[in-house]
Design a protein around this motif. Sequence first.
Motif, short mmCIF file in Angstrom:
data_model
loop_
_atom_site.label_atom_id
_atom_site.label_comp_id
_atom_site.label_asym_id
_atom_site.label_seq_id
_atom_site.Cartn_x
_atom_site.Cartn_y
_atom_site.Cartn_z
N LEU A 76 52.02 34.94 51.12
CA LEU A 76 53.41 34.49 51.03
C LEU A 76 53.50 32.98 51.25
N ALA A 77 52.72 32.48 52.21
CA ALA A 77 52.70 31.03 52.47
C ALA A 77 52.24 30.27 51.23
N ARG A 78 51.20 30.77 50.60
CA ARG A 78 50.69 30.14 49.38
C ARG A 78 51.73 30.17 48.28
N TYR A 79 52.39 31.32 48.12
CA TYR A 79 53.44 31.47 47.11
C TYR A 79 54.57 30.47 47.34
N LEU A 80 55.02 30.35 48.59
CA LEU A 80 56.13 29.44 48.90
C LEU A 80 55.74 27.98 48.66
N LYS A 81 54.49 27.66 48.97
CA LYS A 81 54.05 26.28 48.76
C LYS A 81 53.93 25.96 47.27
N GLN A 82 53.30 26.86 46.51
CA GLN A 82 53.01 26.57 45.12
C GLN A 82 54.19 26.83 44.19
N GLU A 83 54.90 27.93 44.41
CA GLU A 83 55.98 28.30 43.50
C GLU A 83 57.33 27.71 43.90
N LYS A 84 57.58 27.59 45.21
CA LYS A 84 58.88 27.11 45.68
C LYS A 84 58.83 25.68 46.25
N LYS A 85 57.61 25.11 46.27
CA LYS A 85 57.41 23.73 46.73
C LYS A 85 57.93 23.52 48.16
N LYS A 86 57.63 24.48 49.03
CA LYS A 86 58.06 24.42 50.43
C LYS A 86 56.92 23.93 51.32
N LYS A 87 57.29 23.23 52.39
CA LYS A 87 56.33 22.85 53.43
C LYS A 87 56.33 23.99 54.45
N VAL A 88 55.19 24.67 54.58
CA VAL A 88 55.13 25.93 55.33
C VAL A 88 54.23 25.82 56.56
N LEU A 89 54.70 26.43 57.65
CA LEU A 89 53.91 26.56 58.88
C LEU A 89 53.80 28.04 59.22
N THR A 90 52.61 28.49 59.61
CA THR A 90 52.43 29.88 60.03
C THR A 90 52.06 29.92 61.52
N VAL A 91 52.39 31.04 62.15
CA VAL A 91 52.02 31.25 63.56
C VAL A 91 51.80 32.74 63.79
N SER A 92 50.84 33.06 64.65
CA SER A 92 50.58 34.46 65.02
C SER A 92 51.03 34.70 66.45
N THR A 93 51.77 35.77 66.68
CA THR A 93 52.18 36.14 68.04
C THR A 93 51.41 37.38 68.52
N ASP A 94 50.31 37.68 67.84
CA ASP A 94 49.50 38.84 68.22
C ASP A 94 48.53 38.43 69.32
N VAL A 95 49.01 38.49 70.57
CA VAL A 95 48.19 38.05 71.71
C VAL A 95 47.16 39.11 72.11
N TYR A 96 47.20 40.27 71.48
CA TYR A 96 46.31 41.37 71.86
C TYR A 96 45.00 41.34 71.07
N ARG A 97 45.02 40.68 69.92
CA ARG A 97 43.83 40.65 69.07
C ARG A 97 43.52 39.21 68.66
N PRO A 98 42.65 38.54 69.41
CA PRO A 98 42.27 37.16 69.04
C PRO A 98 41.77 37.06 67.60
N ALA A 99 41.13 38.13 67.13
CA ALA A 99 40.61 38.11 65.75
C ALA A 99 41.74 37.98 64.74
N ALA A 100 42.91 38.55 65.06
CA ALA A 100 44.06 38.47 64.14
C ALA A 100 44.57 37.04 64.07
N ILE A 101 44.57 36.34 65.21
CA ILE A 101 45.01 34.93 65.24
C ILE A 101 44.04 34.08 64.43
N LYS A 102 42.74 34.32 64.62
CA LYS A 102 41.73 33.57 63.88
C LYS A 102 41.84 33.86 62.38
N GLN A 103 42.12 35.11 62.04
CA GLN A 103 42.26 35.49 60.63
C GLN A 103 43.41 34.72 59.97
#
Length: 454
Positions: free
Chosen positions: A124-151
């Motif tokens: 979705l981030a890629r789509y918004l950047k390329q198709e909608k020309k948006k400046k996008v920031l992502t964040v993970s709030t999954d504090v239970y799985r460090p692997a999910a944050i790294k992913q």
Amino acid sequence: MLDNLTQRLAKVVKTIRGEARLTETNTAEMLREVRLALLEADVALPVVKSFIGKVREKAVGKEVMDSLSPGQALVGVVQQELSQIMGADLGEKASQLNFATQPPAIILMAGLQGVGKTTTVGKLARYLKQEKKKKVLTVSTDVYRPAAIKQLETVSGQSGVDFYGSDASEPIQIAKAALDHAKRHFYDVLIVDTAGRLGIDEQMMQEISGLHKTLSPIETLFVVDAMLGQDAINVAKSFNDALPLTGIVLTKLDGDSRGGAALSVRHITGKPVKFVGVSEKLDGLEEFDPVRMANRILGMGDILALVEEARKNVDIKAAQALEKKLKVGGRFDLNDFLAQIGQMKNMGGLSSMMSKMPAQFQQAAAGTNMDQAAKQVRRMEGIIHSMTPQERSKPEIIKAVRKRRIAAGAGVQVQDVNRLLSQFEQMQSMMKKMKGGGMMKMMRGLKGMMPGMR
């Protein structure tokens, strides 16, 4: 998606003939096939009953135009109702994301663990950047799985957008800090990935509800696995009760021939399906269009999607140059052939393109092993790459000695080189007759070259 329904409808269309009006009698068999296909596709029983009832109500008594068979007329009614149940009644813009807010527009992603939620954030981030020309920031709030944050950090980097990392241990703290960062650095969109579980539980629902109250997102998207089947209904209901959802993202649609979740989740939540995941690649996210999806289910194809793929991925200048070359009497050579294969690969390859073709094209390819066909395309590329520039531009000079050298260089047999040259000659002959290039012509040519597509 719903391949079984496509096949059943195609069969029944052929059997209902020669009547001037649709009646209870001549529609009964077809509606039975539709009902069985929907149930086999894991569509929820209440949805099936409602759908069949509406189709019957609209179909019975309908006059059949001279240009249509009764079966085709009924398919028209099914197509209209299928479009409605998948969201056409919500209007054309229902699948569009809402950005009518003070930046950053916050998108909250919710769903169970394992449905592809984190990958979908990257897509979705890629789509918004390329198709909608948006400046996008992502964040993970999954504090239970460090692997999910790294992913998420990894897929954000691959998508070309920024990722906000935090050492905080509370999801709400992380979300607040990310929002503050997004405001100070003038981001257009903040996408918040949330923690999932293997099943619904009270703690997860309380946590995501708290995040929603804190952030007041403009979009809250429910991410669900299209292969979940009947379970999708209970999961969708739980999330819909806990959150004011604004839309649905269906993942893994490419891996599911049943796909009943597309109908069930939309019916249960009343919210539009906004996006569908159609491949594992980061560009494998499509806007959902209920009318076009209904057409694909009913075997009418999605040529518009194919045209859009061509617009995004085909080198227009190269295609125009080829067309001009052929119009002035130039020869279609192996360099052109190689370029056309590259164009096709840019559009997702044979499998992706064939899925958007009308039923008659797909029936011609029935029984074709698409993996084997893709492997054959790669072999063709390898053989051409083993040729000299002179051999590519003048294939007629390729005789026995050259064939053995090319075969050895490509790691194939001489008969593979002979097969390629034969296929090339077919394409060359077709292009000469048509006096122009083009991806659809390329597809027609390749249709005769793949195993089982004679």
